[in-house]
Structure formats: structure tokens, C-alpha cells
Design a protein around this motif. Sequence first.
Motif, mmCIF file in Angstrom:
data_model
loop_
_atom_site.group_PDB
_atom_site.id
_atom_site.type_symbol
_atom_site.label_atom_id
_atom_site.label_comp_id
_atom_site.label_asym_id
_atom_site.label_seq_id
_atom_site.Cartn_x
_atom_site.Cartn_y
_atom_site.Cartn_z
ATOM 1 N N ASP A 1 -2.380 6.175 3.466
ATOM 2 C CA ASP A 1 -2.460 7.607 3.565
ATOM 3 C C ASP A 1 -3.596 8.253 2.679
ATOM 4 O O ASP A 1 -3.626 8.302 1.663
ATOM 5 C CB ASP A 1 -1.137 8.289 2.594
ATOM 6 N N VAL A 2 -4.663 7.995 3.537
ATOM 7 C CA VAL A 2 -6.055 8.300 3.039
ATOM 8 C C VAL A 2 -6.622 9.811 3.602
ATOM 9 O O VAL A 2 -6.524 9.795 4.852
ATOM 10 C CB VAL A 2 -7.130 7.355 3.377
ATOM 11 N N ARG B 1 -11.406 5.983 -0.103
ATOM 12 C CA ARG B 1 -11.167 7.039 -0.745
ATOM 13 C C ARG B 1 -12.198 7.794 -1.303
ATOM 14 O O ARG B 1 -12.498 8.884 -1.257
ATOM 15 C CB ARG B 1 -9.885 7.056 -1.824
ATOM 16 N N GLU C 1 0.982 -1.323 -0.054
ATOM 17 C CA GLU C 1 -0.002 0.135 0.150
ATOM 18 C C GLU C 1 1.010 1.367 -0.051
ATOM 19 O O GLU C 1 0.516 2.366 -0.918
ATOM 20 C CB GLU C 1 -0.696 0.048 1.165
ATOM 21 N N ARG D 1 2.668 1.611 -3.455
ATOM 22 C CA ARG D 1 1.824 2.185 -4.460
ATOM 23 C C ARG D 1 1.505 3.696 -4.207
ATOM 24 O O ARG D 1 1.505 4.431 -5.088
ATOM 25 C CB ARG D 1 0.446 1.258 -4.331
ATOM 26 N N GLN D 2 1.279 4.195 -2.952
ATOM 27 C CA GLN D 2 1.181 5.435 -2.840
ATOM 28 C C GLN D 2 2.066 6.487 -3.223
ATOM 29 O O GLN D 2 2.211 7.607 -3.642
ATOM 30 C CB GLN D 2 0.643 5.688 -1.296
ATOM 31 N N ASN E 1 -6.680 -3.157 -3.285
ATOM 32 C CA ASN E 1 -6.941 -2.189 -3.923
ATOM 33 C C ASN E 1 -8.365 -1.422 -4.057
ATOM 34 O O ASN E 1 -8.715 -0.504 -3.821
ATOM 35 C CB ASN E 1 -6.338 -2.349 -5.586
ATOM 36 N N ASN F 1 2.558 6.537 -6.984
ATOM 37 C CA ASN F 1 1.585 7.586 -7.371
ATOM 38 C C ASN F 1 2.062 9.090 -7.162
ATOM 39 O O ASN F 1 2.149 9.912 -7.922
ATOM 40 C CB ASN F 1 0.141 7.519 -6.794
ATOM 41 N N GLN F 2 2.534 9.284 -5.853
ATOM 42 C CA GLN F 2 2.959 10.668 -5.671
ATOM 43 C C GLN F 2 4.227 11.169 -6.445
ATOM 44 O O GLN F 2 4.587 12.215 -6.923
ATOM 45 C CB GLN F 2 3.389 10.879 -4.217
#
Length: 452
Positions: free
Chosen positions: A308-309, A290, A81, A84-85, A283, A88-89
Motif C-alpha cells: 500500500d504505497v 515511499r 508487508e 506491517r502496514q 523494509n 502502522n495504521q
Amino acid sequence: MFSDFSLDQRLLKALEAAGWEQPTDVQARTIPLALTGKDLMVSAETGSGKTGAFLLPLLNRLLTPAPNTGTRALILLPTRELARQVHNQCELLATGTGIKAGLITGGDDFKYQASLFRKNPEIIVSTPGRLVDHVKRGTTDFRDLEVLVLDEADRMLDMGFSEDVLKIAAECTFAERQTLLFSATLQKTGLKRIIADVLREPESILVNPEREQHGNIRQQMILVDDLTFKEKLLVKLLETETYDKALVFTKTRAQAAKLEGFLRYNKLRAGVLHGEITQEERNRAMELLRNGRINVLVATDLAARGLDVQGIDLVVNFDVARRGDDHVHRIGRTGRAGQQGLAVTFVSALEWNLMASIERYLNIRFERRKIPGMEASYKGPKKVKASGKAASRKKKKPADKKAAAEKGKQRLRDKKATGQRRKKPSGDSAAGQSKETGFEPFRIKKKPVTTE
């Protein structure tokens, strides 16, 4: 302002488009040093903006052309997780730069990942376990690696990735490599080995020592009787508390799955996240949270780091965390980036000592709370006043203690003498001994009669 740093204009435009205006404390302290090429070890809380603290100087360095054709930067993280975050960032901040990033984690097709390595993306974001598999099969090429980032390093140690991290670092042989290590704590014994073996003359940056973090999170505790009481209390709390999104932590996967079903039965929009579900299910659960399709996520400690939501303003510890560090990472999912958060911990009689140890570790006192109509019979441990023998022992004077010690020595001497054979008498005395006991019987001696 980010413009105060010596960052490429393309990165400043990406920051503006992403809505990043002011650097956080960890970014302000880390970015200038990282831009100089120094090795750094940074201790900062989750949600403090440390991802940007290593991505911005990393991307800025990669914007300088290099003749090397292999992977130029590697970011290691403990969970899928979190990887993946960060990926994306990374893609968000690299918009308009032409820099490509690849994601390598467990649960995805191995052959597809091998083909990804052949495309030589500038950045690889990965978890240690899957990456070691690729290293063993020879699909990686880190000889030209310029930047190595170890994020959530203490968590990687807790998950047993220490040897994997060292093995991967040994593959990164570029002489001018920069290593950036980020961790909630820098005091773990295993972490000191990694620092000694992987980093070169690192500079230390401490931003909010771990025990002083999360001052913007209100921490409460509610006493409970048993598991059934906990389940009913959780439903009541989630129905009455005001929140946007909530995370509920349990100790086991089985408990997490059972609790999700119980919450759904009570008409709550709940999902679950633990180690036995597939990557696709993970996912989907995160996407539903989210998007607001669900607003309660039941999770094991797997999710304590890396989530990180936006909008998680309530954390419920259905089971008390096993350690103070785990508690810190659980509640760190709320109160992020300076926002206010609430953490509620359910405490049974069997969990009281765990709760007390966390209070001592963090040097805090949980706020005691009661839910109307859901008061537990358990009121906390009773303080028993010493009485009887215990009280008399406590009140013994020094002279009494000395006498007791002498008495104990005498008993010890008597004990040593037990079972020893007595010396056999000789002569007349032997003749007068009793056949049964071997000792001379008691006799009354008469005075001799005299005549005058």
C-alpha cells in the motif's frame, strides 16, 4: 461522515488528525454492522479502505474496559508487508486511546516476540506461520480474545495457511468472540470450510465483486517476441511513460533479481522485492520506494497483495500472471482509492492463451498498444481456414455420415475375423487341398463329351 457512526470521540479525533474525511463504500457498509458485534464476511477490492472498516469498530470495542488480561484482538494477514502496514495504521488510529498493538511476523527475533506476548498488548497483528510457532511453544494466550480478523483470507489459502488459520482460531475460545473475514472472493472451496468452522451465522457484505473491480484502471497489452525484446521494451516504456512510481511483476525470483540489475544498468532507479531477501532488505526497499529514492520496484507475486504505497500509477506485467485472480491483485496496486491507474501487460506467443483466459475471466478486452520503434514480429495467432480433408469432413451430410458409420462397422467385423481358424474340410475335398495353403486349388471343369 465518520461522525454519523457511533464511534468514540477519541477515534474521531484520530481520524481528523489523519485526514480521513469521508468513509469509503466498504467502510460505510461494514462499520455499522461490525459495531453491533455480528460476525461478517466481506468481499471488497484492495485499496477500498477495508483496513479502516475493521480497525475502527475493533478499536471502539476495546475502548470499553474489560476484566480480562489476555490479548483482546488478533488480526491475521498473509504477508509481512501487509502486517506491517496494518500495524502502522492501527497505531495511527489508536493515538490518544492508550491501546497498544504488537507485531508478530517471520524474520524477527523469536525471543523478543515471546517477551512481547508477556506484555499482553490489546491487539496482535500477525502472519499465520510465525504465530503457529508461538502457539506450539505455548507463548500465546487467546482465551480472552474478543475480536478475530482474517484479512486477505483467500490469499492466506493460496499460500497454504488454511490449517494454520484453523489451528489458531481453535485457540480463541472466548464465548462472545466476534470474527470479521475480509477477502477479494468468497467462492473458494477452502474458504467455505473456514467460514463454516470459524464464523457463527455471519452476514455477507459484497462491495464490487472481484471481476467488476478496477474500473478506474486502464489496461493495455503489448505484443513481444522474446525475453531480450521484453527487457528492451521495458526500458523504453519506463523512459517514455509518465508516472510517479511503477511496479514491475515477474513470475520468478531469479527473473526479478536479474531485471532489477538490467534496469539499474540502464540508469533507472530500481529496487527488488521477492521471497529470498531478508526482512531488513524488504523494509529498506519499501522505504526507498515511499521516499522516492527509487521509483521502480521489480517484484514477484509475493508483493501483489499487501503493498500500500501512495503514488503507484503504473503496473507492468513483465510476465503474464498465471491466473485471473493473480492478475487482479497485481493491477490492484494502482488505481487505489478512486485514483486513475495504468496496467501494461507484455504478451509473447507462449503467453497468448494465458492473456486470453484473463480477458475471458474478467470479461474485458485489453487495449492493444504499440511503442514506436519497438514493434514485435509476433502479431498474434493466425486464424487458419479449414481446407482439404478437414473442410470435407466439416461439410459431410447426414447421409454420408451414416454410410461412413456402416463402413466403420464392416471394418470392425473384418478386424474381429482376422486370425480365426477356418474349419478343416473333410472327405474328398480335404484330399484335393493344396499342401501349402490348405485350400482346394482352382480347377476348370470340362463338360462331358456325349455321342449321339
